[in-house]
Motif scaffolding. Structure first.
Motif, PDB file in Angstrom:
ATOM      1  N   ALA A 260       0.829  -1.210   0.000  1.00 51.38           N
ATOM      2  CA  ALA A 260       0.000   0.000   0.000  1.00 51.38           C
ATOM      3  C   ALA A 260       0.864   1.260   0.000  1.00 51.38           C
ATOM      4  N   PHE A 261       1.930   1.251   0.814  1.00 51.82           N
ATOM      5  CA  PHE A 261       2.791   2.421   0.886  1.00 51.82           C
ATOM      6  C   PHE A 261       3.572   2.632  -0.407  1.00 51.82           C
ATOM      7  N   LEU A 262       4.086   1.563  -0.988  1.00 48.20           N
ATOM      8  CA  LEU A 262       4.898   1.686  -2.190  1.00 48.20           C
ATOM      9  C   LEU A 262       4.062   2.041  -3.414  1.00 48.20           C
ATOM     10  N   ASP A 263       2.768   1.758  -3.371  1.00 50.78           N
ATOM     11  CA  ASP A 263       1.900   2.199  -4.462  1.00 50.78           C
ATOM     12  C   ASP A 263       1.845   3.719  -4.554  1.00 50.78           C
ATOM     13  N   TYR A 264       1.924   4.394  -3.408  1.00 51.38           N
ATOM     14  CA  TYR A 264       1.961   5.859  -3.406  1.00 51.38           C
ATOM     15  C   TYR A 264       3.366   6.395  -3.667  1.00 51.38           C
ATOM     16  N   LEU A 265       4.382   5.661  -3.203  1.00 48.55           N
ATOM     17  CA  LEU A 265       5.749   6.130  -3.392  1.00 48.55           C
ATOM     18  C   LEU A 265       6.150   6.140  -4.862  1.00 48.55           C
ATOM     19  N   VAL A 266       5.640   5.190  -5.633  1.00 46.73           N
ATOM     20  CA  VAL A 266       6.037   5.102  -7.033  1.00 46.73           C
ATOM     21  C   VAL A 266       5.506   6.279  -7.846  1.00 46.73           C
ATOM     22  N   VAL A 267       4.547   7.026  -7.294  1.00 51.00           N
ATOM     23  CA  VAL A 267       4.025   8.204  -7.994  1.00 51.00           C
ATOM     24  C   VAL A 267       5.100   9.273  -8.148  1.00 51.00           C
ATOM     25  N   LEU A 268       6.101   9.263  -7.261  1.00 51.08           N
ATOM     26  CA  LEU A 268       7.186  10.249  -7.353  1.00 51.08           C
ATOM     27  C   LEU A 268       8.035  10.075  -8.603  1.00 51.08           C
ATOM     28  N   GLY A 269       7.808   9.005  -9.345  1.00 52.46           N
ATOM     29  CA  GLY A 269       8.523   8.806 -10.591  1.00 52.46           C
ATOM     30  C   GLY A 269       7.674   8.989 -11.819  1.00 52.46           C
ATOM     31  N   GLN A 270       6.392   9.248 -11.652  1.00 55.85           N
ATOM     32  CA  GLN A 270       5.516   9.458 -12.805  1.00 55.85           C
ATOM     33  C   GLN A 270       5.728  10.847 -13.379  1.00 55.85           C
ATOM     34  N   ARG A 271       5.639  10.924 -14.699  1.00 52.91           N
ATOM     35  CA  ARG A 271       5.966  12.163 -15.391  1.00 52.91           C
ATOM     36  C   ARG A 271       5.004  13.295 -15.031  1.00 52.91           C
ATOM     37  N   GLY A 272       3.715  13.041 -15.053  1.00 49.10           N
ATOM     38  CA  GLY A 272       2.741  14.110 -14.836  1.00 49.10           C
ATOM     39  C   GLY A 272       2.835  14.768 -13.467  1.00 49.10           C
ATOM     40  N   PRO A 273       2.646  14.015 -12.365  1.00 46.49           N
ATOM     41  CA  PRO A 273       2.683  14.658 -11.038  1.00 46.49           C
ATOM     42  C   PRO A 273       4.016  15.307 -10.711  1.00 46.49           C
ATOM     43  N   THR A 274       5.116  14.628 -11.021  1.00 45.24           N
ATOM     44  CA  THR A 274       6.425  15.198 -10.679  1.00 45.24           C
ATOM     45  C   THR A 274       6.727  16.443 -11.496  1.00 45.24           C
ATOM     46  N   ALA A 275       6.383  16.425 -12.782  1.00 46.73           N
ATOM     47  CA  ALA A 275       6.645  17.600 -13.616  1.00 46.73           C
ATOM     48  C   ALA A 275       5.840  18.798 -13.130  1.00 46.73           C
TER      49      ALA A 275
END
Length: 346
Positions: free
Chosen positions: A81-96
């Motif tokens: 559950a925690f790592l599902d949210y952590l991996v968002v830090l590598g997605q192009r849209g949210p991080t950009a």
């Protein structure tokens, strides 16, 4: 009293922003030093070694299959559950979006577009380099692999290198690249390294990437950051061009604002020869009955030839509409004119 305090605070904030220098004096643009060139060459050699190891189905591919069969997401399900949210830090849209918001604030404070343009150039380089290798090799991910021990290359996939990992390296590493001080650069470099390593390991945990995908993603993102100083002249020219366009637009707007009151003070008139000429509004005579203190608003005065005498309605000749079948009322007109005349001797 409270309103005065709020206005005073706002004035202080804007005064502080106005005093902000256009470019910090201690800010130095990164250059391609000898140390950076050596590091770039070493990273490129490591990049090529990983690609060759996957193409030749070496020990690295066997390691990929061993970890895939290990299934880390089943070994430690409490982390899922925690790592599902952590991996968002590598997605192009949210991080950009997050990084662009911060760099946009810095651009506004420092009156420079270099942070935003640098981010755009870095993301463009990332898309070109990583995207071309992805489409060229066409590797399938662990969930779509069909042949045990195979590298799954040229099968229509787009998993090699890891885009999540490379994007985490570039988007968070660009903050360290644009840091103003040495201490800030070191701290942000450490933070970006932790985030990128965590995102890469999370993709392996979730089973969406091979280990070799993550290794090549880290290397690809680092190559982009190391090669950015070569594009600093292009970034500087782009910034200068944008500011030049802004000054042109600003000068045009100022010219338009100056021309508006001048045009409002001029009144168009028609001369006797039928040609238009301009005359100032104060030259137009004021209408009778207007006071000296309250001058009426200026309006265009158009002359259409000589003045005609006013004819009352009873003396006007009725006009028959075009196409009407009714005859002209000549008798009614004559009767009205006879009745209106006074009788002599009466």
């Amino acid at each position: 009293m409270r309103t005065d305090q709020i206005l005073t605070r706002l004035e202080r904030v804007f005064a502080r922003l106005d005093r902000e220098p256009e470019r910090p004096a201690h800010l130095q643009t990164p250059r391609m030093s000898r140390h950076r060139v050596v590091l770039l060459a070493s990273t490129l050699a490591f990049y090529i070694a990983i690609v060759v190891a996957v193409l030749t189905t070496s020990w690295l591919v066997r390691l990929d299959w061993q970890i895939m069969f290990f299934r880390p997401y089943e070994q430690w399900p409490q982390l899922h559950a925690f790592l599902d949210y952590l991996v968002v830090l590598g997605q192009r849209g949210p991080t950009a979006v997050m990084v662009a918001a911060w760099l946009g604030w810095r651009s506004w404070r420092q009156h420079t577009l270099r942070p935003l343009i640098t981010l755009g150039v870095a993301l463009l380089l990332l898309n070109v380099t990583v995207g071309s290798v992805k489409l060229g090799l066409g590797r399938l991910g662990p969930h779509y692999a069909t042949q045990i021990g195979s590298a799954e290359l040229f099968a229509g996939g787009d998993i090699f290198p890891s885009g999540h990992t490379a994007n985490a390296v570039v988007t968070w590493g660009i903050l360290a690249y644009l840091a103003s001080t040495v201490v800030t650069r070191r701290v942000l470099s450490l933070v970006s390294a932790i985030v990128s390593l965590s995102v890469g390991a999370t993709t392996v945990y979730l089973g969406t990437h091979w280990v070799s995908d993550v290794l090549l993603g880290w290397t690809a993102g680092l190559l982009v950051l190391l090669g950015l100083p070569w594009f600093e002249p292009l970034i500087a020219r782009s910034e200068a061009y944008v500011f030049e366009v802004r000054e042109r637009l600003r000068s045009r707007l100022e010219e338009g604002r100056v021309a508006e009151p001048v045009a409002a003070a001029l009144v168009p008139l028609v001369s006797a020869g039928g040609k238009w000429r301009l005359r100032r509004a104060e030259d137009v005579p004021a209408p009778a009955g207007a006071s000296a203190g309250h001058a009426p608003a200026s309006r265009p005065v158009v002359s259409h030839g000589a003045a005609r005498p006013h004819v009352i309605r009873s003396e006007r000749t009725p006009v028959t509409p075009v196409g009407s079948r009714r005859p002209a009322h000549t008798e009614r007109t004559a009767a009205r004119s006879t009745a209106a005349r006074p009788v002599a001797g009466g």
